[in-house]
Design an enzyme around this catalytic site. Structure first.
Site, mmCIF file in Angstrom:
data_model
loop_
_atom_site.group_PDB
_atom_site.id
_atom_site.type_symbol
_atom_site.label_atom_id
_atom_site.label_comp_id
_atom_site.label_asym_id
_atom_site.label_seq_id
_atom_site.Cartn_x
_atom_site.Cartn_y
_atom_site.Cartn_z
ATOM 1 N N GLU A 36 -19.654 5.114 -3.220
ATOM 2 C CA GLU A 36 -19.023 3.902 -2.436
ATOM 3 C C GLU A 36 -17.715 4.513 -1.991
ATOM 4 O OE1 GLU A 36 -18.545 0.893 -5.527
ATOM 5 O OE2 GLU A 36 -20.548 1.543 -6.325
ATOM 6 N N LYS A 38 -13.592 4.010 -1.814
ATOM 7 C CA LYS A 38 -12.760 3.575 -2.721
ATOM 8 C C LYS A 38 -11.720 2.752 -1.718
ATOM 9 C CE LYS A 38 -9.963 5.098 -6.563
ATOM 10 N NZ LYS A 38 -8.759 4.436 -6.404
ATOM 11 N N ASP A 40 -8.699 0.789 -1.059
ATOM 12 C CA ASP A 40 -7.120 0.813 -1.250
ATOM 13 C C ASP A 40 -6.632 -0.761 -1.190
ATOM 14 O OD1 ASP A 40 -4.775 1.728 -2.356
ATOM 15 O OD2 ASP A 40 -4.356 2.896 -0.212
ATOM 16 N N TYR A 148 -17.487 -4.441 -6.289
ATOM 17 C CA TYR A 148 -18.254 -3.129 -6.671
ATOM 18 C C TYR A 148 -18.837 -3.212 -8.065
ATOM 19 C CZ TYR A 148 -13.411 -2.318 -8.234
ATOM 20 O OH TYR A 148 -12.406 -2.502 -8.842
ATOM 21 N N LYS A 240 -11.015 12.232 -4.376
ATOM 22 C CA LYS A 240 -9.912 11.896 -3.548
ATOM 23 C C LYS A 240 -9.949 12.927 -2.397
ATOM 24 C CE LYS A 240 -7.134 9.061 -5.869
ATOM 25 N NZ LYS A 240 -6.213 8.381 -5.506
ATOM 26 N N CYS A 334 28.533 4.550 18.114
ATOM 27 C CA CYS A 334 27.343 3.671 18.340
ATOM 28 C C CYS A 334 26.488 4.245 19.643
ATOM 29 C CB CYS A 334 27.591 2.189 18.478
ATOM 30 S SG CYS A 334 26.231 1.276 19.055
ATOM 31 N N CYS A 337 26.931 1.435 22.486
ATOM 32 C CA CYS A 337 28.369 0.803 22.845
ATOM 33 C C CYS A 337 29.472 1.873 22.622
ATOM 34 C CB CYS A 337 28.531 -0.605 22.487
ATOM 35 S SG CYS A 337 29.091 -0.519 20.733
ATOM 36 N N CYS A 352 26.856 -0.218 13.648
ATOM 37 C CA CYS A 352 27.968 -0.620 14.713
ATOM 38 C C CYS A 352 28.604 -1.852 14.410
ATOM 39 C CB CYS A 352 27.202 -0.484 15.919
ATOM 40 S SG CYS A 352 27.945 -1.168 17.235
ATOM 41 N N CYS A 357 27.897 -5.669 21.000
ATOM 42 C CA CYS A 357 27.383 -4.241 21.440
ATOM 43 C C CYS A 357 25.975 -4.665 22.278
ATOM 44 C CB CYS A 357 26.861 -3.529 20.108
ATOM 45 S SG CYS A 357 25.841 -1.968 20.458
HETATM 46 S S1 IVH Z 1 -15.254 1.205 -10.065
HETATM 47 C C1 IVH Z 1 -15.129 2.030 -13.287
HETATM 48 N N1 IVH Z 1 -15.257 1.186 -7.350
HETATM 49 O O1 IVH Z 1 -9.887 1.721 -7.833
HETATM 50 C C2 IVH Z 1 -13.716 1.751 -13.286
HETATM 51 N N2 IVH Z 1 -13.108 0.983 -8.251
HETATM 52 O O2 IVH Z 1 -8.723 4.214 -9.459
HETATM 53 C C3 IVH Z 1 -13.336 1.658 -11.905
HETATM 54 N N3 IVH Z 1 -11.727 0.853 -6.509
HETATM 55 O O3 IVH Z 1 -8.741 -0.271 -10.318
HETATM 56 C C4 IVH Z 1 -13.990 0.661 -10.976
HETATM 57 N N4 IVH Z 1 -13.018 0.738 -4.836
HETATM 58 O O4 IVH Z 1 -9.439 -1.235 -8.265
HETATM 59 C C5 IVH Z 1 -14.761 1.215 -8.550
HETATM 60 N N5 IVH Z 1 -16.079 1.141 -5.010
HETATM 61 C C6 IVH Z 1 -15.164 1.275 -6.256
HETATM 62 C C7 IVH Z 1 -13.761 0.793 -5.841
HETATM 63 C C8 IVH Z 1 -12.837 1.022 -7.216
HETATM 64 C C9 IVH Z 1 -11.622 0.879 -5.275
HETATM 65 C C10 IVH Z 1 -10.481 0.805 -7.255
HETATM 66 C C11 IVH Z 1 -10.378 -0.146 -8.580
HETATM 67 C C12 IVH Z 1 -9.744 0.507 -9.643
HETATM 68 C C13 IVH Z 1 -9.287 1.847 -9.259
HETATM 69 C C14 IVH Z 1 -9.383 3.032 -9.935
#
Ligand code: IVH
Length: 597
Positions: A36, A38, A40, A148, A240, A334, A337, A352, A357
């Site tokens: 999946e 991840k 952010d 998720y 990552k 500045c 001016c 400034c 200005c």
């Molecule tokens: S699984 C098993 N699946 O990543 C425990 N986490 O670094 C982790 N996150 O706090 C949950 N996308 O907020 C999982 N597809 C995904 C995710 C995900 C984002 C975040 C989640 C967790 C953090 C861990």
């Protein structure tokens, strides 16, 4: 809620798989892997009872988060009821609240227009939006959600075998699930999928990801593998990606002037592609940061975009940067001016100091007219620029002497638009003092400080006359704000501006806020000398909480003067004007008994 271990390359991912095989005592490839994105954003947990959303919480530190149910109700992706064949009893769904890039940028633009601070990145802004005290504020933020996982469910209804089925089930209940998910039997295919996400998909997404998550698909195996040290599950790992970094040449360091006069250095770069976007500019924040990183014009520098919307320079690459130029210094004058710049002792920012200005003028006027300030609809950035270029507007007060004839002589103005603009200008004259104070762009005075000052002093003249100590003693206003205010009003051109605004008919006072039923409602009080028990701030607070207003100078409009020991000229003035003089005891008894005269 758990966290995840990291794998930064394919070898680390293989090592994770090997360990899982060892611990499980069986071939993990048989189960396969669910993969999946991840997301952010901000992790949240959604509790549903008999299919109805009942509790929403943030992840917090993993064990203790915050209950933000009402805020999560406003997120349109969070269903208030699960649809389809949802389980009886309680079920907890976990996922990520995020803000799409396009919505984030639109929101920030609107914040600039309104004179509000912008958010640094979508993640902070999603997390901050969830923690608002007022759900109406959260509701206006463009938040989205992806689910998720499922936790804490009744085993009778929780009979999925695999993570993949679980995601399918979430989708069937009406919970959005992130795109690009897949499942594979072989780690080799997982590697290919991750490579594609990193190099082809990531740059196209409208939301930030900070990697991918690889999970062992079988939920039975997940159970067997368990969790390391109560935090990281052994059955999942974050893959990552290399940060979005590119190297390019630093062509120039330039400086622009903001509305408060702050000088902001920025970098001009040889155009370079980072994560599918061409980057030509990067922020440099301030001189100290440039020096700390020892950035010099001509250097080859590393530039990062990763999630952050504004590109940043991480470092220069010295071995590629020889021969090097001179260390960079903020210009002593500045750039707009030519006035010598100033640096505050406690601050890294350089300013400034010239209120007039021209570089500051455009930014300042845009702020003056913005939604959160005087709210002059139709006076856009482009129009202000045009009015300045035509010589019609030099300062904020000039806006109020614009005529229909003048506007119609400019390009792009027609009858209706001109009328609407003139009427918006006229209407803005009645804005309360708090709006005007915020609009003037006084350093350190944001909308909250402006309200506190306007309520306390009542008129702009009282504020202009007040000492730094008097301003600093207003509740919620500190010495830094006080210093900014005193400096602003000690500048002759600022006072000229105030006079021009007055002559134009702009309101310079705050509507009197009468504390309902307050004993001193409508009273203007001056306090002078040393009172026997109350400090000055306490006495002021007492008067204000009874609905009165404390001002610093005695006039015919003063209702009464509270005099203590060693009262000087103000007491004399009160006597000469025939204004009533009372002592602290009398003040307290008036407040207590609600006596009106
Ligand atoms: S699984 C098993 N699946 O990543 C425990 N986490 O670094 C982790 N996150 O706090 C949950 N996308 O907020 C999982 N597809 C995904 C995710 C995900 C984002 C975040 C989640 C967790 C953090 C861990």
């Amino acid at each position: 809620m758990l966290s995840l271990g990291n794998a930064f390359d394919e070898a680390e991912l293989d090592a994770w798989r090997d360990r899982a095989v060892r611990l499980a005592g069986e071939d993990v490839d048989k189960s396969g892997y669910a993969v999946e994105l991840k997301i952010d954003g901000a992790a949240v947990s959604l509790t549903y009872d008999d299919g109805v959303f009942t509790i929403g919480a943030t992840r917090g530190n993993g064990s203790i988060g915050e209950v933000v149910t009402e805020n999560l109700r406003t997120v349109r992706d969070v269903p208030l009821r699960l649809i389809g064949n949802h389980p009886a009893g309680r079920i907890e769904i976990r996922g990520e609240v995020y803000m799409p890039f396009d919505a984030f940028e639109k929101m920030n633009e609107a914040r600039v227009q309104a004179g509000e601070p912008v958010f640094a990145n979508p993640r902070n802004s999603a997390a901050g939006s969830l923690r608002q005290l007022d759900p109406a504020v959260t509701a206006r933020r463009p938040l989205r959600f992806f689910g998720y996982s499922v936790a804490a469910a009744d085993p009778a209804t929780f009979d999925f075998r695999t993570q993949w089925d679980l995601l399918e089930q979430l989708a069937a209940w009406g919970i959005p699930v992130a795109p690009h998910r897949a499942r594979y039997k072989k780690m080799e295919d997982v590697h290919k999928w991750a490579h594609n996400i990193e190099h082809n998909v990531r740059g196209q997404l409208n939301f930030a990801i900070d990697g991918a998550v690889v999970k062992i698909d079988s939920l039975r195996l997940q159970d067997d593998l368990g969790v390391v040290g109560g935090r990281d599950p052994r059955w999942a790992i974050a893959r990552k990606f290399a940060p979005d970094i590119a190297e390019t040449k630093l062509l120039a360091i330039k400086v622009n002037v903001g509305r408060t006069g702050a000088l902001n250095p920025y970098a001009e770069l040889e155009p370079v592609e980072i994560g599918g976007v061409i980057v030509k500019l990067a922020t440099l924040h301030n001189e100290d940061l440039i020096r700390a990183k020892d950035l010099r014009v001509g250097d080859i520098v590393q530039v990062k975009r990763a999630g952050e919307v504004i590109p940043q320079i991480i470092a220069s690459v010295p071995e590629k940067s020889e021969p090097r130029g001179e260390p960079w210094r903020m210009p002593p004058n500045c750039p707009s001016c030519g006035t010598p710049v100033e640096r505050d002792d406690e601050e890294v920012a350089i300013y400034c100091p010239n209120v007039a200005c021209p570089g500051r003028r455009l930014e300042a006027l845009v702020h003056f007219a913005s939604r959160g300030a005087m709210d002059i609809r139709g006076l856009s950035y482009a129009r202000i620029d045009q009015l300045i270029a035509a010589g019609l507007v030099n300062d904020a007060a000039d806006i109020y002497s614009l005529t229909g004839e003048q506007l119609l002589s400019l390009e792009g103005y027609a009858g209706k638009g001109t009328e609407a603009l003139l009427s918006a200008i006229e209407t803005s004259k009645a804005q309360p003092l708090s709006r005007l104070l915020g609009a003037l762009g006084i350093r350190h005075v944001g909308s909250i400080a402006a309200q506190l000052l306007a309520r306390h002093f009542g008129t702009i003249d009282e504020i202009a006359r007040a000492s730094s100590a008097e301003i600093g003693s207003v509740r919620g206003v500190g010495p830094i704000i006080a210093e900014g205010v005193v400096r602003f009003f000690s500048d002759a051109s600022a006072m000229q501006l105030v006079e021009k605004l007055r002559a134009a008919g702009v309101n310079l006072s705050e509507p009197h806020q009468v504390a309902a039923g307050g004993a001193l409602a409508g009273k203007t009080v001056v306090i002078t000398g040393t009172l026997p028990t109350l400090t000055r701030p306490k006495a002021t607070e007492a008067v204000e909480s009874a609905g009165g207003r404390v001002t610093s100078s005695v006039s015919k409009a003063t209702s009464f003067v509270v005099a203590g020991a060693e009262a000087g000229s103000k007491l004399e003035k009160a006597r000469s004007l025939g204004v009533e003089v009372i002592d602290e005891a009398e003040l307290l008894s008036r407040i207590a008994t609600g006596e009106r005269d």
